[in-house]
Design an enzyme around this catalytic site. Sequence first.
Site, PDB file in Angstrom:
ATOM      1  N   LYS A 142       0.869  -1.188   0.000  1.00  0.00           N
ATOM      2  CA  LYS A 142       0.000   0.000   0.000  1.00  0.00           C
ATOM      3  C   LYS A 142       0.896   1.225   0.000  1.00  0.00           C
ATOM      4  CE  LYS A 142      -4.368  -1.298   2.165  1.00  0.00           C
ATOM      5  NZ  LYS A 142      -5.249  -1.088   3.347  1.00  0.00           N
ATOM      6  N   GLU A 184       0.470  -0.826  16.127  1.00  0.00           N
ATOM      7  CA  GLU A 184       0.215  -1.734  14.990  1.00  0.00           C
ATOM      8  C   GLU A 184       0.598  -3.173  15.354  1.00  0.00           C
ATOM      9  OE1 GLU A 184      -1.509  -0.521  12.609  1.00  0.00           O
ATOM     10  OE2 GLU A 184      -0.735   1.374  11.802  1.00  0.00           O
ATOM     11  N   ASN A 245      -7.277  -2.751   9.289  1.00  0.00           N
ATOM     12  CA  ASN A 245      -7.676  -1.364   9.536  1.00  0.00           C
ATOM     13  C   ASN A 245      -8.350  -1.172  10.891  1.00  0.00           C
ATOM     14  OD1 ASN A 245      -8.582   1.145   7.268  1.00  0.00           O
ATOM     15  ND2 ASN A 245      -6.848  -0.209   6.980  1.00  0.00           N
TER      16      ASN A 245
HETATM   17  P1  NAD Z   1       7.433   8.565  10.007  1.00  0.00           P
HETATM   18  O1  NAD Z   1       7.802   7.985   8.726  1.00  0.00           O
HETATM   19  O2  NAD Z   1       6.956   9.981  10.031  1.00  0.00           O
HETATM   20  O3  NAD Z   1       8.650   8.390  11.001  1.00  0.00           O
HETATM   21  C1  NAD Z   1       8.547   8.909  12.289  1.00  0.00           C
HETATM   22  C2  NAD Z   1       9.680   9.903  12.595  1.00  0.00           C
HETATM   23  O4  NAD Z   1      10.844   9.164  12.967  1.00  0.00           O
HETATM   24  C3  NAD Z   1      10.081  10.780  11.435  1.00  0.00           C
HETATM   25  O5  NAD Z   1      10.399  12.060  11.932  1.00  0.00           O
HETATM   26  C4  NAD Z   1      11.366  10.129  10.921  1.00  0.00           C
HETATM   27  O6  NAD Z   1      12.227  11.034  10.313  1.00  0.00           O
HETATM   28  C5  NAD Z   1      11.954   9.576  12.181  1.00  0.00           C
HETATM   29  N1  NAD Z   1      12.778   8.387  12.054  1.00  0.00           N
HETATM   30  C6  NAD Z   1      12.622   7.349  11.202  1.00  0.00           C
HETATM   31  N2  NAD Z   1      13.488   6.382  11.488  1.00  0.00           N
HETATM   32  C7  NAD Z   1      14.228   6.804  12.527  1.00  0.00           C
HETATM   33  C8  NAD Z   1      15.279   6.230  13.266  1.00  0.00           C
HETATM   34  N3  NAD Z   1      15.704   4.982  13.045  1.00  0.00           N
HETATM   35  N4  NAD Z   1      15.841   6.957  14.269  1.00  0.00           N
HETATM   36  C9  NAD Z   1      15.379   8.207  14.548  1.00  0.00           C
HETATM   37  N5  NAD Z   1      14.368   8.789  13.881  1.00  0.00           N
HETATM   38  C10 NAD Z   1      13.796   8.081  12.892  1.00  0.00           C
HETATM   39  O7  NAD Z   1       6.254   7.726  10.733  1.00  0.00           O
HETATM   40  P2  NAD Z   1       5.960   6.164  10.859  1.00  0.00           P
HETATM   41  O8  NAD Z   1       5.280   6.016  12.155  1.00  0.00           O
HETATM   42  O9  NAD Z   1       7.133   5.339  10.537  1.00  0.00           O
HETATM   43  O10 NAD Z   1       4.907   5.916   9.680  1.00  0.00           O
HETATM   44  C11 NAD Z   1       3.629   6.498   9.720  1.00  0.00           C
HETATM   45  C12 NAD Z   1       3.055   6.507   8.308  1.00  0.00           C
HETATM   46  O11 NAD Z   1       2.924   5.165   7.859  1.00  0.00           O
HETATM   47  C13 NAD Z   1       1.699   7.156   8.200  1.00  0.00           C
HETATM   48  O12 NAD Z   1       1.687   8.040   7.122  1.00  0.00           O
HETATM   49  C14 NAD Z   1       0.765   5.995   7.933  1.00  0.00           C
HETATM   50  O13 NAD Z   1      -0.357   6.350   7.175  1.00  0.00           O
HETATM   51  C15 NAD Z   1       1.679   5.046   7.199  1.00  0.00           C
HETATM   52  N6  NAD Z   1       1.273   3.627   7.247  1.00  0.00           N
HETATM   53  C16 NAD Z   1       1.208   2.940   6.087  1.00  0.00           C
HETATM   54  C17 NAD Z   1       0.866   1.613   6.087  1.00  0.00           C
HETATM   55  C18 NAD Z   1       0.877   0.835   4.808  1.00  0.00           C
HETATM   56  O14 NAD Z   1       0.415  -0.310   4.787  1.00  0.00           O
HETATM   57  N7  NAD Z   1       1.403   1.392   3.718  1.00  0.00           N
HETATM   58  C19 NAD Z   1       0.595   0.953   7.293  1.00  0.00           C
HETATM   59  C20 NAD Z   1       0.689   1.668   8.478  1.00  0.00           C
HETATM   60  C21 NAD Z   1       1.018   3.034   8.449  1.00  0.00           C
HETATM   61  N1  GLY Z   2      -1.938  -1.143   7.091  1.00  0.00           N
HETATM   62  C1  GLY Z   2      -3.117  -1.662   6.452  1.00  0.00           C
HETATM   63  C2  GLY Z   2      -2.816  -2.527   5.297  1.00  0.00           C
HETATM   64  O1  GLY Z   2      -1.679  -2.701   4.917  1.00  0.00           O
HETATM   65  O2  GLY Z   2      -3.725  -3.040   4.697  1.00  0.00           O
END
Ligand code: NAD
Ligand code: GLY
Length: 363
Positions: A142, A184, A245
Amino acid sequence: MHTVQVALADRSYPIYIGAGLLARGGLLAHDLPQNRAALITDTTVAPLYLDTVASALGAAGVSVTPVVVPAGEQHKDWHTLNAVFDALLANHCERKTALVALGGGVIGDLAGFAAATYLRGVPFIQLPTTLLAQVDSSVGGKTAINHPHGKNMIGAFYQPLAVIADTATLNTLPDRELSAGLAEVIKYGLIRDPAFFAWLESNIDALIGRDPGALAYAISRSCENKAEVVAADEREESGTRALLNLGHTFGHAIETGLGYGTWLHGEAVAAGTVVAARLSQHLGLIGAPEVARVAALLERARLPVNAPDLGVERYLQLMGMDKKVEGGRMRFILLRGIGSALLTAEVSLDALAAVLAASVAHA
Ligand code: NAD
Ligand code: GLY
């Protein structure tokens, strides 16, 4: 190193999980179709890991074009996506130039969507560096950016060639981000894996304390769960994948309603999961002890369990934009026990409004 396979016929791919993998040039370069790659990362991750990855790839004979975008959910938008396209075009990236996403879920989703659409699709590799990305967003294909009207509204299903999760990167992750990832992880236990939920109840303090063995197990078990779900319903058509979800209908409303980046995605999912559990109780699917178990584990993971007060009307408006809406009807993921979930449209507006009002009143 532990390997989990995502079984999708000719688009199957491995998830490699282990400490120090970003320094293994041979592993990083293995799936690249060309001796160059564009590495998409953000301003926080670049100073931490860009050199490690570029050096490892360089030693394996692969040159890297870095593309560094601003960090944060508020930048997961058209503007940043277009900046990525500008850089790819300016550097003459070709159809065989893989995009390598180095970062959290924001970078993975953004770079994945760029890979799905640049030159009508180029190879793509995920190097997730947050717990959330290692257990969820880097797996399953996704990809998306946000729209002011709703989360992840513009995107594509587009699978990576490989996911390489270096668990040592979690050493630099802030505590708040680690907790967000646990939302998650807990989700998998709740929707389909009661033994994992019980394991999490016993090991949540070790996870919060960053015990490497506990983290490695939680990441592997989460990826196994996600890989099974994605293999069963890649494009969220049968209802199986929609269960991932849980808490997200409310969570996405919180993120959009408060403004992207105000609450972390995992925080919004945590509060949304408790709303979903309360709604399940309201409809007689589970009892108060199950709701209490859900909230207790999330609280021990240092996550919010009460929803912010956006007003019931605004919640309903935002949830009306949910991607699961079908024929104009909202659909919800509910619990019928710890480890068992269902997708249903059979939720009256009255029930929803009552639970939302009570959930906000708890805050
Ligand atoms: P993010 O990508 O914003 O990362 C969080 C913060 O941590 C950022 O400021 C980043 O720069 C920092 N960071 C990353 N790695 C680091 C590290 N090793 N050390 C220090 N800092 C670090 O947030 P997230 O929580 O990783 O991802 C959230 C996003 O993922 C949302 O947009 C959500 O919609 C999406 N998401 C997508 C799916 C999917 O199936 N595609 C599933 C769940 C969530
Ligand atoms: N995080 C929801 C999905 O991958 O379907």
